[in-house]
Design an enzyme around this catalytic site. Structure first.
Site, PDB file in Angstrom:
ATOM      1  N   ASN A 112      17.329 -23.858 -21.139  1.00 30.29           N
ATOM      2  CA  ASN A 112      18.591 -24.438 -20.680  1.00 30.29           C
ATOM      3  C   ASN A 112      18.615 -24.509 -19.164  1.00 30.29           C
ATOM      4  OD1 ASN A 112      21.057 -22.833 -19.367  1.00 30.29           O
ATOM      5  ND2 ASN A 112      19.765 -21.347 -20.485  1.00 30.29           N
ATOM      6  N   PHE A 116      26.019 -23.404 -14.923  1.00 30.52           N
ATOM      7  CA  PHE A 116      27.388 -22.864 -14.930  1.00 30.52           C
ATOM      8  C   PHE A 116      28.496 -23.919 -15.044  1.00 30.52           C
ATOM      9  CE2 PHE A 116      25.930 -19.154 -11.900  1.00 30.52           C
ATOM     10  CZ  PHE A 116      25.192 -18.606 -12.925  1.00 30.52           C
ATOM     11  N   SER A 178      20.616 -16.162 -12.900  1.00 31.92           N
ATOM     12  CA  SER A 178      20.439 -17.438 -13.594  1.00 31.92           C
ATOM     13  C   SER A 178      19.549 -18.335 -12.743  1.00 31.92           C
ATOM     14  CB  SER A 178      21.788 -18.123 -13.823  1.00 31.92           C
ATOM     15  OG  SER A 178      22.487 -17.438 -14.822  1.00 31.92           O
ATOM     16  N   ASN A 180      19.383 -21.535 -12.723  1.00 36.98           N
ATOM     17  CA  ASN A 180      19.835 -22.925 -12.621  1.00 36.98           C
ATOM     18  C   ASN A 180      20.849 -23.207 -11.528  1.00 36.98           C
ATOM     19  OD1 ASN A 180      18.231 -23.624 -14.935  1.00 36.98           O
ATOM     20  ND2 ASN A 180      19.746 -22.487 -16.136  1.00 36.98           N
ATOM     21  N   THR A 181      21.119 -22.206 -10.708  1.00 38.09           N
ATOM     22  CA  THR A 181      21.965 -22.412  -9.523  1.00 38.09           C
ATOM     23  C   THR A 181      21.060 -22.144  -8.325  1.00 38.09           C
ATOM     24  OG1 THR A 181      24.002 -21.812 -10.653  1.00 38.09           O
ATOM     25  CG2 THR A 181      23.990 -21.559  -8.249  1.00 38.09           C
ATOM     26  N   LYS A 220      23.324  -8.144 -13.663  1.00 41.48           N
ATOM     27  CA  LYS A 220      22.357  -8.765 -14.583  1.00 41.48           C
ATOM     28  C   LYS A 220      21.157  -9.286 -13.813  1.00 41.48           C
ATOM     29  CE  LYS A 220      22.029 -12.036 -18.411  1.00 41.48           C
ATOM     30  NZ  LYS A 220      22.792 -12.892 -19.335  1.00 41.48           N
ATOM     31  N   ASN A 249      18.012 -11.847 -17.908  1.00 41.68           N
ATOM     32  CA  ASN A 249      18.399 -13.245 -18.044  1.00 41.68           C
ATOM     33  C   ASN A 249      17.202 -14.050 -18.577  1.00 41.68           C
ATOM     34  OD1 ASN A 249      19.900 -15.699 -17.596  1.00 41.68           O
ATOM     35  ND2 ASN A 249      21.074 -14.564 -16.060  1.00 41.68           N
TER      36      ASN A 249
HETATM   37  C1  LIG Z   1      22.302 -22.173 -23.440  1.00 43.23           C
HETATM   38  C2  LIG Z   1      22.289 -20.870 -22.675  1.00 43.23           C
HETATM   39  C3  LIG Z   1      23.231 -20.666 -21.664  1.00 43.23           C
HETATM   40  C4  LIG Z   1      23.244 -19.466 -20.940  1.00 43.23           C
HETATM   41  N1  LIG Z   1      24.182 -19.281 -19.978  1.00 43.23           N
HETATM   42  C5  LIG Z   1      24.236 -18.099 -19.310  1.00 43.23           C
HETATM   43  C6  LIG Z   1      25.239 -17.855 -18.342  1.00 43.23           C
HETATM   44  O1  LIG Z   1      26.119 -18.684 -18.104  1.00 43.23           O
HETATM   45  N2  LIG Z   1      25.223 -16.659 -17.695  1.00 43.23           N
HETATM   46  C7  LIG Z   1      24.280 -15.681 -17.952  1.00 43.23           C
HETATM   47  O2  LIG Z   1      24.310 -14.615 -17.339  1.00 43.23           O
HETATM   48  N3  LIG Z   1      23.322 -15.893 -18.887  1.00 43.23           N
HETATM   49  C8  LIG Z   1      23.286 -17.053 -19.562  1.00 43.23           C
HETATM   50  N4  LIG Z   1      22.323 -17.257 -20.514  1.00 43.23           N
HETATM   51  C9  LIG Z   1      21.301 -16.194 -20.732  1.00 43.23           C
HETATM   52  C10 LIG Z   1      21.657 -15.270 -21.883  1.00 43.23           C
HETATM   53  O3  LIG Z   1      22.833 -14.563 -21.633  1.00 43.23           O
HETATM   54  C11 LIG Z   1      20.506 -14.276 -22.130  1.00 43.23           C
HETATM   55  O4  LIG Z   1      20.386 -13.421 -21.005  1.00 43.23           O
HETATM   56  C12 LIG Z   1      19.163 -14.953 -22.373  1.00 43.23           C
HETATM   57  O5  LIG Z   1      19.337 -16.130 -23.128  1.00 43.23           O
HETATM   58  C13 LIG Z   1      18.159 -14.052 -23.074  1.00 43.23           C
HETATM   59  O6  LIG Z   1      18.632 -13.666 -24.338  1.00 43.23           O
HETATM   60  P1  LIG Z   1      18.187 -14.397 -25.717  1.00 43.23           P
HETATM   61  O7  LIG Z   1      16.687 -14.456 -25.713  1.00 43.23           O
HETATM   62  O8  LIG Z   1      18.763 -13.531 -26.800  1.00 43.23           O
HETATM   63  O9  LIG Z   1      18.793 -15.739 -25.693  1.00 43.23           O
HETATM   64  C14 LIG Z   1      22.291 -18.452 -21.237  1.00 43.23           C
HETATM   65  C15 LIG Z   1      21.363 -18.657 -22.273  1.00 43.23           C
HETATM   66  C16 LIG Z   1      21.362 -19.844 -22.983  1.00 43.23           C
HETATM   67  C17 LIG Z   1      20.343 -20.039 -24.095  1.00 43.23           C
END
Ligand SMILES: Cc1cc2nc3c(=O)[nH]c(=O)nc-3n(C[C@H](O)[C@H](O)[C@H](O)COP(=O)(O)O)c2cc1C
Length: 338
Positions: A112, A116, A178, A180-181, A220, A249
């Protein structure tokens, strides 16, 4: 049951499928649907104490799923011991252009680059107020800076967000990981982190002296920090009196993928993140020496993954991509397995 829903959802664009699921969960917060969900997804209590809070079980929803806090009641009915809303930015923003979410089916992963998107702090605060006394789970708010805030002024955004949420959230997460910022991850470097967490610590003192309220603050971190960077970051986090670490993350790494979407820009989550997330967790456990609790997230797709994280020293776990591939029963399955 989920395999049928999943085959329908996977025919849709990932973001469309997500919005649809979120709407369904919003309906899931309304009675009598909420009671039905609660009955289906009920699991025995496995209470955990961490950060001065009591969680009914150690399984939480990771940030990014419910960015604006519109489906908290429905998500709580699925059995989550906590729900992390956000990332919330001070002002509304639209995020990156679509498409910005990709399923990597062969890899059980997602990439992704959302950036934000969200309705801003005021909107999310109103969602929390609307819940008033009906909180069936612990609610964390994940905080991030707006895209157009210069990195040097990032602490203003986080301080502003603390003022919005210190009294209404059960805990806060400082998201500096993150991918993406632009520049956000640089805030994990020693100097910038010292300055940011220093400002946060100061604001926290001001808030607790004034209006009261002292929600625990977690940080985080990214899975892509090398050992030295990780040592530095954890050192500062402890030094500045933060209450916990969320690791990790999404990753920028792309090793061993098979899906045609593997070259898309953004953060990778799901199965391929499992190994790195475990390695980072183990190192963080060593570094914090029991001083603060750790939340493990990244590649938890099965109950055994969650059990391993807890055995490695995490107090809580979070899931996101596992929910997409395995469905909401994953929460119940993990809790039952503990
Ligand atoms: C579509 C998507 C959007 C996400 N948006 C955020 C976010 O806004 N803030 C954040 O701290 N992590 C975000 N994450 C990261 C998740 O919180 C998590 O740390 C990461 O996906 C690893 O966990 P997983 O393997 O169980 O998905 C996002 C993940 C995905 C897949």
């Amino acid at each position: 049951m989920y395999s049928l829903l999943r085959s329908l959802l996977f025919r849709l664009e990932p973001e469309v499928a997500h919005q649809l699921t979120l709407r369904l969960l919003q309906i899931g917060g309304i009675e009598p649907v909420q009671s039905v969900l609660r009955a289906i997804y009920s699991a025995p209590a496995k209470p955990v104490q961490a950060f001065g809070l009591t969680f009914k079980n150690p399984v939480g929803l990771a940030a990014g799923y419910d960015k604006n806090g519109i489906a908290i009641k429905g998500l709580a009915a699925l059995g989550f011991g906590h729900v992390e809303v956000g990332t919330v930015t001070p002002r509304p923003q639209s995020g990156n252009p679509q498409p910005r979410v990709f399923r990597l089916l062969e890899d059980e992963a997602v990439i992704n680059r959302m950036g934000f998107p969200g309705k801003g702090a005021e909107y999310v605060r109103r969602q929390l107020s609307a819940l008033s006394g009906q909180r069936a789970t612990v609610i964390g708010i994940n905080l991030g800076k707006n895209k157009d805030t210069p990195l040097e002024e990032a602490s203003n955004d986080y301080v502003d967000l603390m003022r919005h949420f210190m009294l209404s959230a059960d805990y806060l997460t400082i998201n500096i990981s993150s991918p993406n910022t632009v520049g956000l991850r640089r805030l994990q470097g020693r100097e910038m982190l010292e300055s940011l967490l220093g400002a946060i610590q100061k604001e926290r003192e001001t808030i607790s002296l004034g209006r009261g309220g002292n929600a625990p603050i977690l940080v985080k971190i990214a899975p892509d920090l090398n050992d030295d960077e990780l040592d530095d970051a954890i050192g500062v986090i402890l030094d500045k009196g933060m209450d916990g670490v969320i690791a990790t993350n999404t990753t920028l790494a792309r090793e061993g993928l098979r899906s045609k979407h593997q070259s898309e820009a953004g953060g990778l989550s799901g199965s391929p993140l499992r190994g790195r997330s475990e390695t980072v967790l183990s190192r963080v456990v060593k570094l914090v020496t029991g001083k603060v609790p750790i939340v493990s997230v990244g590649g938890i797709m099965h109950p055994d993954d969650a059990k391993k994280r807890l055995a490695l020293g995490a107090s809580l776990v979070q899931v996101y991509t596992g929910l997409i591939y395995r469905g909401p029963a994953l929460v119940q399955q993990v809790v039952n397995s503990l």
